[in-house]
Enzyme design. Structure first.
Site, PDB file in Angstrom:
ATOM      1  N   ASP A   9     -10.709  -3.121   3.529  1.00  0.00           N
ATOM      2  CA  ASP A   9      -9.286  -3.722   3.579  1.00  0.00           C
ATOM      3  C   ASP A   9      -9.057  -4.846   4.212  1.00  0.00           C
ATOM      4  O   ASP A   9     -10.382  -5.535   4.312  1.00  0.00           O
ATOM      5  CB  ASP A   9      -8.518  -2.617   4.594  1.00  0.00           C
ATOM      6  CG  ASP A   9      -7.334  -2.519   4.353  1.00  0.00           C
ATOM      7  OD1 ASP A   9      -6.469  -3.483   3.724  1.00  0.00           O
ATOM      8  OD2 ASP A   9      -6.267  -1.535   4.689  1.00  0.00           O
TER       9      ASP A   9
HETATM   10  C1  GLC Z   1      -3.539  -4.146   3.765  1.00  0.00           C
HETATM   11  C2  GLC Z   1      -3.372  -2.775   3.521  1.00  0.00           C
HETATM   12  C3  GLC Z   1      -3.686  -2.344   2.115  1.00  0.00           C
HETATM   13  C4  GLC Z   1      -3.332  -3.502   1.101  1.00  0.00           C
HETATM   14  C5  GLC Z   1      -4.029  -4.634   1.572  1.00  0.00           C
HETATM   15  C6  GLC Z   1      -3.615  -5.593   0.547  1.00  0.00           C
HETATM   16  O1  GLC Z   1      -3.375  -4.634   5.093  1.00  0.00           O
HETATM   17  O2  GLC Z   1      -3.813  -1.846   4.767  1.00  0.00           O
HETATM   18  O3  GLC Z   1      -3.172  -1.179   1.842  1.00  0.00           O
HETATM   19  O4  GLC Z   1      -3.721  -3.106  -0.019  1.00  0.00           O
HETATM   20  O5  GLC Z   1      -3.886  -5.026   2.923  1.00  0.00           O
HETATM   21  O6  GLC Z   1      -2.649  -6.218   0.546  1.00  0.00           O
END
Ligand code: GLC
Length: 714
Positions: free
Chosen positions: A270
């Site tokens: 993440d």
């Molecule tokens: C985040 C999220 C995730 C997302 C990623 C990209 O902070 O937890 O769900 O896909 O960033 O935006």
């Protein structure tokens, strides 16, 4: 993967420098004007494997720029034509519940109990997003959640593992279709693996405490289903479980995900999660973070550049072996080939006619909405004078919900517009509850009052937990005021989470739980209120009485005293001051007719464990009669209860549902085939087993059904 893909992958890896290999593991976000030149230089050197097509740590909360296909094509050309190995870049964006056409939030789609329609929604979504040059989306989000304070409950399937399994399959199928290499598909990414929805207190990003027994039985099945359905990417979650950050956990990322679940694709972190291992207190510096994550089985690093800046050093120091890097590159390249990226790296933007998608969005929204209460006021008659009141009458953006980075509020019809389009007798009074003037002549003349209520989309989504799960005090005051006016009053609640229903439902004659339902949310509410569509959504989450009763979910294990505690057939007191029975239970929802169920009948009362294991099934069925005078859909639900087992089993487990249209006055026979896979559970080691003994089988309208038969496994 096919031999020919494997050969191509090995050939590429053999010719790559260590720097280029690490480049494949690097996923920065879209550059800004400030770093554009530097970014392009990195692309030309082969240092970027994927781009996150958005800007910011919580992309779902911020407006993102429109995608410029030309810009991404230009970047791609640099990668393909100028970088040393000519490997195309994988473009990923959060396309969570629709692209330009926005479908209901995933929690609402789960409420449709219609996996085919969910697949259709994600098919439309993939067509629109792929046309914008997107290859990969970070969905399905499969985090089971028992705490509605968590803002991200909107993105997931709710509280039930079986619904999670069905949503996982439906979404992956819709996105990837029959042939992933086709241009109109998106690579799916099952996230957030694992236990993110169990973050303590619903506080985003925080710790979770999950035993392996609970993990295997509640949290993993949806991920397993996504893997089995062909998801080739998984996103690791921010949280830790019992002190192990998932980002650097070999146990979760390799031993369980790959060895137990059979995942063959690649894992992406993440956003910034790799370098956050320092804040989580398991690494001292970025090099240690990078080494810990890649060694645990985390292949691609989202945004923080921790891999590209540190892995060369880590290989040189011996903290990471080059074989580990090669394996990560192998997984990523294999997925790039499977997605057809080498055959069609560039996007050719076509003009898409979204007319049909909007029709589907309206249908999906209508199927998702749950009618909770109706004292005979609904459906409305178009001849009736309707006073339309409340803070959501003119609302557009909240109807779309969180994580709609390509939907446009200004293109979204509001409730006033759609209701007036349907009837000339709709009068919008005032959208400000405190300024509502009850002497208004349109209210005096009204036959029915419709209150448009709810929570803002800004109270939901990432990093947006709330400490209470209700609508505002102003809105409750509005409900009370409406009651004094002596009219039949309908409440429409636009929301993203389970709302505590005490002080809301009592004072309304009808309640429609409308969620944040996307581009055509207002159209779908209108269709239901005027009876063009009979409501058919069912709750994929429990609606509690009060926030202090959470966690409250149906599939709890029994307690010794009283037997079924608060959610079963013998509710007992858990608190001396209030009874935490559900206000509306899991699976609940009503419509404009009544359904009568026969007792369940099974084709055999006993089955041997070996026959079951060998593929024999037990068929259990009911006859359901539509006794009213409206054609409507019923979601027939099958639950089991393993009465005596070596481990405590939940008081109810959903194992099947079928949504069937039953014309007025007609009956439908609905049957379920129970298999080996339905009747057992996982032990703490992750091994599945079915035990001999009696299983109660319940078929009915929701999880509280007592319509029971019994089978015995001998
Ligand atoms: C985040 C999220 C995730 C997302 C990623 C990209 O902070 O937890 O769900 O896909 O960033 O935006």
């Amino acid at each position: 993967m096919s031999d020919s893909i494997n050969k191509k992958v090995e050939k590429l890896i053999a010719g790559m420098s260590l720097r280029e290999k690490i480049g494949q593991l690097n996923q920065p976000e879209t550059p800004t004007a400030d770093n554009l030149e530097e970014f392009k230089a990195a692309v030309a050197k082969g240092e970027i494997g994927s781009i996150l097509m958005s800007v910011g740590a919580t992309a779902g909360n911020d407006a993102q720029g429109e995608i410029s296909v030309d810009f991404y094509n230009e970047i791609q050309r640099l990668a393909v034509e100028k970088s040393p190995s000519g490997i195309p870049i994988l473009f990923g964006r959060d396309v969570i519940h629709g692209h330009r056409t926005v479908f209901p939030i995933p929690l609402a789609m789960a409420a449709s109990f219609d996996p085919e329609l969910v697949s259709q929604s994600y098919r439309d979504t993939a067509v629109e997003a792929a046309n914008d040059g997107i290859h990969w989306t970070f969905t399905p989000m499969l985090d089971l959640c028992h705490d509605p304070r968590w803002g991200r409950i909107i993105e997931g399937p709710g509280e039930d593992p079986y619904v999670g399994v069905c949503m996982a399959k439906a979404i992956v199928k819709g996105l990837q279709n029959a042939d992933l290499s086709d241009e109109e598909t998106l690579l799916a990414c099952a996230k957030h693996y694992i236990g993110y929805g169990a973050s303590e207190g619903g506080r985003d990003y925080h710790r979770a405490e999950i035993s392996d027994y609970t993990l295997y039985n509640y949290y993993l099945p949806a991920f397993k289903a996504a893997v089995d359905a062909g998801a080739l990417t998984v996103m690791s979650s921010f949280n830790d479980i019992s002190g192990q950050p998932i980002t650097s956990s070999k146990k979760y990322l390799t031993d369980i995900l790959r060895d137990k679940l059979g995942f063959k694709g690649f894992v992406v972190s993440d956003y910034d999660a790799v370098c956050q291992l320092i804040k989580q207190g398991v690494a001292e510096n970025n090099e240690q973070c990078a080494a810990a994550a890649v060694n645990a089985g985390l292949d691609m690093d989202m945004h923080d550049k921790c891999y590209i800046d540190n892995l060369e050093k880590a290989v040189k120091s011996g903290a990471v072996s080059e074989d580990v890097i090669d394996e990560a590159v192998r997984r990523i390249l294999t997925v790039k080939f499977a997605a057809g990226l080498f055959d069609h790296p560039y996007a050719e933007k076509k003009n898409i006619d979204r007319g049909e998608h909007l029709v589907h969005a309206r249908q999906m929204a209508a199927e998702s909405m749950v009618l909770l209460k109706n004292n005979g006021v609904l459906p409305l008659d178009k001849a009736q004078k309707i006073a339309l009141i409340g803070p959501f009458v003119h609302e557009r953006r909240s109807l779309l919900g969180s994580w709609t980075i390509d939907g446009k509020a200004e293109e979204t019809p509001n409730l006033a517009e759609r209701m007036k389009e349907a009837s000339g007798n709709v009068y919008v009074i005032n959208t400000n509850p405190l300024a509502w003037d009850s002497t208004n002549k349109n209210i005096a003349a009204a036959d029915v009052v419709v209150l448009a209520l709810g929570e803002s989309w800004t109270a939901t989504g990432e990093s947006r937990a709330v400490s209470d799960i209700t609508i505002s005090a102003d809105q409750k005051a509005l409900i009370r005021k409406a009651k004094t006016y002596g009219k039949k009053t309908v409440g429409v609640i636009f929301c993203g989470r389970p709302i505590a229903m005490e002080d809301i439902a009592e004072d309304l004659d009808a309640v429609l739980y409308a969620w944040h339902s996307g581009s055509e949310a207002a159209g779908a509410v209108t269709d239901i209120l005027f009876g063009a569509v009979a409501p058919s959504g069912r709750l994929p989450v429990t609606l509690p009485r009060k926030a202090t009763h959470i966690p409250l979910y149906y599939n709890v294990t029994p307690s010794g005293r009283p037997v079924d505690c608060y959610y079963g057939e013998n509710p007992g007191n858990c608190y001396v001051d209030s009874m935490p029975t559900p206000y509306y239970p899991f699976g609940y929802g009503i419509t404009y007719t009544e359904f009568e169920y026969s007792a369940p009948v099974s084709d055999k009362s006993r089955i041997s464990l070996s026959d079951l294991k060998g593929g024999d099934t037990v068929q259990v069925g009911v006859t359901v009669k539509n006794t009213g005078d409206v054609d409507a859909k019923e979601t027939v639900q099958l639950y089991i209860r393993d009465e005596v087992a070596s481990m405590m089993r939940p008081i109810r487990e959903l194992k099947g549902f079928k949504k069937v249209l039953i014309p007025k006055g007609k009956s439908a026979k609905v049957t379920f085939d129970l298999t080996y896979a339905d009747l057992g559970f996982y032990d703490a080691g992750g091994d599945y087993r079915v035990e001999k003994g009696k299983i109660g089988v319940f078929i009915g309208k929701n999880c509280l059904t007592q319509n029971r038969t019994e089978i015995e496994i001998i």
